[in-house]
Design a protein around this motif. Structure first.
Motif, mmCIF file in Angstrom:
data_model
loop_
_atom_site.group_PDB
_atom_site.id
_atom_site.type_symbol
_atom_site.label_atom_id
_atom_site.label_comp_id
_atom_site.label_asym_id
_atom_site.label_seq_id
_atom_site.Cartn_x
_atom_site.Cartn_y
_atom_site.Cartn_z
ATOM 1 N N GLY A 180 0.845 -1.195 0.000
ATOM 2 C CA GLY A 180 0.000 0.000 0.000
ATOM 3 C C GLY A 180 0.874 1.235 0.000
ATOM 4 N N ASN A 182 2.184 4.877 -0.594
ATOM 5 C CA ASN A 182 1.807 6.251 -0.858
ATOM 6 C C ASN A 182 3.119 6.995 -0.973
ATOM 7 N N ASN A 218 -9.471 6.759 -2.717
ATOM 8 C CA ASN A 218 -8.720 5.613 -2.212
ATOM 9 C C ASN A 218 -7.287 5.995 -1.877
ATOM 10 N N LEU A 219 -6.708 6.785 -2.774
ATOM 11 C CA LEU A 219 -5.323 7.217 -2.575
ATOM 12 C C LEU A 219 -5.207 8.033 -1.287
ATOM 13 N N ASP A 222 -5.743 5.737 1.701
ATOM 14 C CA ASP A 222 -4.522 4.946 1.808
ATOM 15 C C ASP A 222 -3.413 5.760 2.425
ATOM 16 N N SER A 226 -2.119 4.361 5.802
ATOM 17 C CA SER A 226 -0.863 3.617 5.773
ATOM 18 C C SER A 226 0.260 4.423 6.411
ATOM 19 N N GLU A 290 -10.164 -1.289 8.626
ATOM 20 C CA GLU A 290 -9.248 -0.732 7.621
ATOM 21 C C GLU A 290 -7.810 -1.145 7.922
ATOM 22 N N ARG A 294 -5.298 -3.838 5.928
ATOM 23 C CA ARG A 294 -3.948 -3.485 5.502
ATOM 24 C C ARG A 294 -2.919 -4.503 5.992
ATOM 25 N N GLU A 298 -0.501 -6.668 3.584
ATOM 26 C CA GLU A 298 0.954 -6.600 3.707
ATOM 27 C C GLU A 298 1.560 -7.949 4.094
#
Ligand code: UDP
Ligand code: MG
Length: 317
Positions: A180, A182, A218-219, A222, A226, A290, A294, A298
């Motif tokens: 994930g 960014n 979403n970005l 995220d 994250s 959420e 993640r 991962e």
């Protein structure tokens, strides 16, 4: 040797324009001592992007060969396309630039000058954005502010991926293998000596933004999820406040009944409280979910991408 890294997804119509602009921007005398490589990362384009790049490679004269490309096995998204490029460069610095000419290539010269002065991450901060809707500007602004408020690491506000990265930064980014990704947050996270230059962001040369609203949301989610565990803390704090208030309220009701013997009535207040608390609980579970999601993603530790084909100027010669 400096690599210009260009993630491309369905940009067939913009590439020749981009190459022209890059060529003339890099022809400057001050840059004569550097050799440049253009590295296209074709992120599973569905149009003729691949053919256009290939044609550009073939039409290069032998002496001025500078176009490399990586063809990913499918569309992985810009974040992954960037790391695929970074993983595969051997140069001293990389400049990441969008294919749609929203990032003016003329800035690269300034970036290199600052790099020579010892800065390791020279990023371009946009002071205006042309051709983008009010909503997009507004949401993007809010996003950066929220991200900044939720972490102690300094975030570069209004900064995209357009930047020059020194070898040290590249090594650091290569080390980080989270799925994930960014990248914007990662640039901040790795640290190193940063320097900003400002510019006016142009409208796209051709075509539409490849990122739709769903992807942007979403970005953004995220990015926050994250990067920090701040949302978990919010649900903790909210829970704490609500319990305190309900405790005080309970004491008040008991006292009221004992002293004035007025039995509490009120279906309305009861149902409001139940719904309110139910909502809060669901929200907290959602936030927990959420993070668990993640963790799930991962822990699979999948490779970030697969390469279908790779063409390097350096290895060809
Ligand atoms: N891009 C990519 N993969 C994707 C979406 C976009 O490699 O799945 C590339 C795209 O070709 C462009 C850059 O990322 O070079 C920025 O995309 P876009 O201009 O659509 O984003 P925006 O400028 O609207 O943020
Ligand atoms: Mg763009």
């Amino acid at each position: 040797m400096i690599t210009i890294l260009i993630p491309v997804y369905n940009e067939a119509h913009g590439i020749s324009l981009l190459l022209d602009r890059l060529n003339s921007a890099l022809a400057s005398e001050k840059l004569a001592k550097y050799s440049f490589e253009y590295l296209f990362v074709n992120d599973g384009s569905k149009d003729e992007t691949y053919e256009v790049i290939k044609k550009a490679v073939e039409s290069e004269t032998k002496s001025a060969r500078r176009i490399s490309y990586i063809n990913l096995s499918r569309n992985f998204g810009k974040e992954i396309a960037m790391i695929a490029g970074i993983d595969n460069v051997k140069s001293d610095a990389v400049v990441i630039i969008d294919a749609d000419l929203q990032d003016p290539p003329e800035l690269i010269e300034d970036m290199i000058e600052l790099w020579e002065q010892g800065y390791q991450d020279v990023y371009a901060k946009r002071i205006s954005r042309k051709g983008e809707s009010f909503m997009k500007k507004f949401t993007s602004k809010c996003y950066y502010r929220v991200l900044q408020k939720s972490t102690s690491i300094p975030i570069q506000i209004d900064t995209g991926d357009f930047r020059l990265l020194d070898r040290k930064c590249l090594d650091a980014l290569r080390d980080i293998r989270e799925t994930g990704r960014n990248t914007k947050a990662l640039f901040s996270w790795i640290g190193y000596k940063k320097k900003e230059i400002t510019y006016e962001r142009d409208a796209r040369s051709v075509g539409n933004s490849k990122l739709n609203y769903k992807q942007l949301i979403n970005l953004a989610l995220d990015g926050i999820m994250s990067f920090t565990i701040f949302p978990l803390r919010i649900s903790f704090i909210l829970g704490f406040i609500v319990s305190l208030v309900s405790f005080a309220w309970a004491i008040f009701i008991v006292a009221k009944t004992l002293i004035w013997s007025t039995a509490g009535s009120g279906y309305a207040s009861m149902i409001t409280m139940i719904l309110f608390l139910g909502g809060l609980q669901l929200l907290s579970i959602g936030i927990l979910g959420e993070y668990i999601g993640r963790i799930f993603i991962e822990t699979k530790q999948r490779p970030l991408y697969y390469i279908e084909e790779i063409h390097h100027v350096q290895t060809e010669d």
